[in-house]
Design a protein around this motif. Structure first.
Motif, mmCIF file in Angstrom:
data_model
loop_
_atom_site.group_PDB
_atom_site.id
_atom_site.type_symbol
_atom_site.label_atom_id
_atom_site.label_comp_id
_atom_site.label_asym_id
_atom_site.label_seq_id
_atom_site.Cartn_x
_atom_site.Cartn_y
_atom_site.Cartn_z
ATOM 1 N N HIS A 226 0.826 -1.206 0.000
ATOM 2 C CA HIS A 226 0.000 0.000 0.000
ATOM 3 C C HIS A 226 0.861 1.258 0.000
ATOM 4 C CE1 HIS A 226 -3.141 2.875 1.134
ATOM 5 N NE2 HIS A 226 -2.323 3.293 2.086
ATOM 6 N N VAL A 230 1.152 4.148 -2.893
ATOM 7 C CA VAL A 230 0.794 5.537 -2.591
ATOM 8 C C VAL A 230 1.945 6.478 -2.913
ATOM 9 C CG1 VAL A 230 0.350 7.143 -0.688
ATOM 10 C CG2 VAL A 230 -0.961 5.030 -0.860
ATOM 11 N N SER A 234 1.595 8.970 -6.064
ATOM 12 C CA SER A 234 1.567 10.384 -5.678
ATOM 13 C C SER A 234 2.713 11.145 -6.323
ATOM 14 C CB SER A 234 1.644 10.523 -4.154
ATOM 15 O OG SER A 234 0.535 9.909 -3.525
ATOM 16 N N SER A 305 -4.636 10.230 -0.941
ATOM 17 C CA SER A 305 -4.560 8.794 -0.690
ATOM 18 C C SER A 305 -5.503 8.384 0.439
ATOM 19 C CB SER A 305 -3.120 8.407 -0.350
ATOM 20 O OG SER A 305 -2.257 8.741 -1.423
ATOM 21 N N LYS A 314 -9.113 8.728 -4.615
ATOM 22 C CA LYS A 314 -7.882 8.256 -3.995
ATOM 23 C C LYS A 314 -6.921 7.645 -5.025
ATOM 24 C CE LYS A 314 -9.228 9.422 0.152
ATOM 25 N NZ LYS A 314 -10.594 9.885 -0.096
ATOM 26 N N THR A 315 -5.643 7.807 -4.730
ATOM 27 C CA THR A 315 -4.585 7.375 -5.650
ATOM 28 C C THR A 315 -4.583 5.865 -5.862
ATOM 29 O OG1 THR A 315 -3.074 7.337 -3.746
ATOM 30 C CG2 THR A 315 -3.066 9.313 -5.115
ATOM 31 N N THR A 316 -4.873 5.098 -4.807
ATOM 32 C CA THR A 316 -4.854 3.634 -4.939
ATOM 33 C C THR A 316 -6.011 3.154 -5.813
ATOM 34 O OG1 THR A 316 -5.990 3.579 -2.794
ATOM 35 C CG2 THR A 316 -3.626 3.159 -2.799
#
Length: 445
Positions: A226, A230, A234, A305, A314-316
């Motif tokens: 994770h 991220v 990012s 994130s 969110k980035t994920t």
């Protein structure tokens, strides 16, 4: 005194988070309506107080009135507190007080914290919260001192310290509020301010889990999948955003055109970082070319994130969908990052978040087009900024009708809580399904 109350025994964690944020907004609205919160003899109109409280508690930064000329120091402090509560989360702050008082957390409290910071499990949840609080207040404190020392050359020491504290809280919590009236345009060539502000925004947008792992990295020397995703996503989005803004605005005389090379680079980087969910700017957003505004809408829609002070899908979520596209094009069944396979349920969750967020965005834009007299791109930009809890604006928000302000308020709330959390909070309790239907064949493409 325990954090848990009678309501927590009956309500689900998502419902408690929703009602908790609503309560913070309600209290903030009432406080901002007090005559002591504004300049002059009259109190702030309820719709503007509600809009400001929602924007602060949802760490967005969209404003219907100018903060510096409208609010007194008391009102500005209320906004700062709302940003802190909204950024770190009321359950996180409640946990801090419980730990200070030496109280133990119940199982329900730990479930709430797990939901609040988007953790996978309750294992070590209190330890993570403790580290996050230490890290958050430490970086805000250091930034306050540095910014105060920088601004002492422009204003009295007391005001410089107050400005340093307010903007450190605003930037770290991705609040988007400022006391200068034109964001930070006058500091676009100041390397120290750009460095401190960017570090604050990026740190707040990485997420509590990532911050905790970075805090332990010197001892453990490893990061989870994770955190790796991220950090890489990012960083990649910030670099791409900087390059696109730099190229598209290089000759625009309303933004980067009149600046020297150093200022162009600083401004491009700051605006790219700002789309992570900060909402502050060092150039005139209304002067950006439409292509740049549209690109920034995409970055705002992605946002920060999970478990961070920022919003967006969110980035994920974004990288999982990109991984699914790449896997499909290559003819592979698995989504793989850093030699780890992503579970199919994560793909379904990512797809659900993206589709729901897009539907909300479409509905909001259609409603604004019905109630407001403004151009499509301008209203779409404000809607994207609200759902991503970013706060960047092309100047439409102060001219919104009361209905338009209520629509944006609801959008900021949904963007901060997250569409899935609200869906989980409102869904009826369902029994476990004990059977599966047979698979069917559908032609796609």
């Amino acid at each position: 005194m325990k954090i848990s109350v009678k309501m927590t025994k009956m309500a689900s964690p998502p419902l408690i988070l929703v009602t908790g944020l609503l309560a913070i907004i309600a209290v903030g609205t009432l406080l901002l309506m007090l005559p002591a919160a504004s300049h002059g003899e009259y109190s702030l109109h309820w719709i503007d107080a509600l809009f400001t409280a929602t924007s602060a508690a949802c760490v967005t930064g969209l404003v219907a009135v100018d903060v510096n000329t409208t609010f007194s120091v008391f009102g500005e402090v209320i906004i700062m507190i709302l940003m802190q509560l909204g950024g770190l989360g009321f359950m996180t702050m409640a946990t801090l007080f419980a730990l200070v008082l030496g109280r133990k957390l119940s199982l329900k409290d730990r479930l709430l914290l797990k939901e609040a910071i988007n953790a996978d499990s309750m294992e070590g949840i209190v330890r993570i919260i403790r580290k996050v609080m230490i890290f958050s207040f430490t970086i805000e404190g250091i930034a306050t001192v540095i910014l105060a020392l920088r601004w002492m050359a422009d204003m009295p020491a007391g005001q410089a310290f107050y400005y340093g504290l307010f903007h450190a809280v605003s930037l770290f919590n991705n609040g988007g509020f400022d006391l200068f009236g034109n964001s930070f345009v006058q500091y676009r060539g100041d390397w120290l301010f750009n460095l401190i502000a960017s570090v604050l925004v990026i740190s707040g947008g990485l997420g509590f889990i990532v911050l905790s792992e970075l805090f332990d990295y010197r001892r453990r020397r490893k990061l989870s999948l994770h955190s790796k995703l991220v950090l890489s996503v990012s960083g990649g989005l910030i670099v791409i955003g900087t390059l696109v803004i730099f190229v598209f605005e290089f000759t625009n005389m309303r933004t980067l055109g009149p600046l020297n090379w150093e200022e162009k680079l600083y401004a491009s980087l700051f605006q790219s970082v700002s789309t992570r969910s900060s909402g502050t700017s060092t150039v005139d957003i209304t002067g950006l070319r439409q292509a740049t505004q549209f690109f920034m809408m995409l970055l705002m829609f992605i946002g920060a994130s999970p478990g961070s002070t920022g919003g967006g899908i969110k980035t994920t979520t974004f990288i999982i969908m990109m991984g699914a596209i790449i896997a499909m094009v290559r003819g592979r069944n698995d989504i793989v990052f850093f030699k780890y396979c992503v579970p199919k349920v994560m793909l379904m969750k990512a797809l659900t978040i993206i589709i729901i967020s897009l539907l909300i965005f479409i509905i909001v834009v259609m409603l604004l087009l019905t109630t407001e007299d403004a151009q499509f791109l301008s209203l779409a930009f404000e809607a994207s900024s609200a759902i991503g809890t970013v706060g960047l604006s092309v100047g439409v928000t102060p001219q919104l009708t009361d209905i338009g302000k209520l629509i944006i308020c609801a959008t900021m709330f949904i963007g901060r809580i997250g569409p899935l959390t609200i869906a989980y909070a409102l869904r009826p309790k369902s029994d476990k399904q004990l059977y599966r239907h047979p698979e069917g064949h559908i032609i796609i493409g």
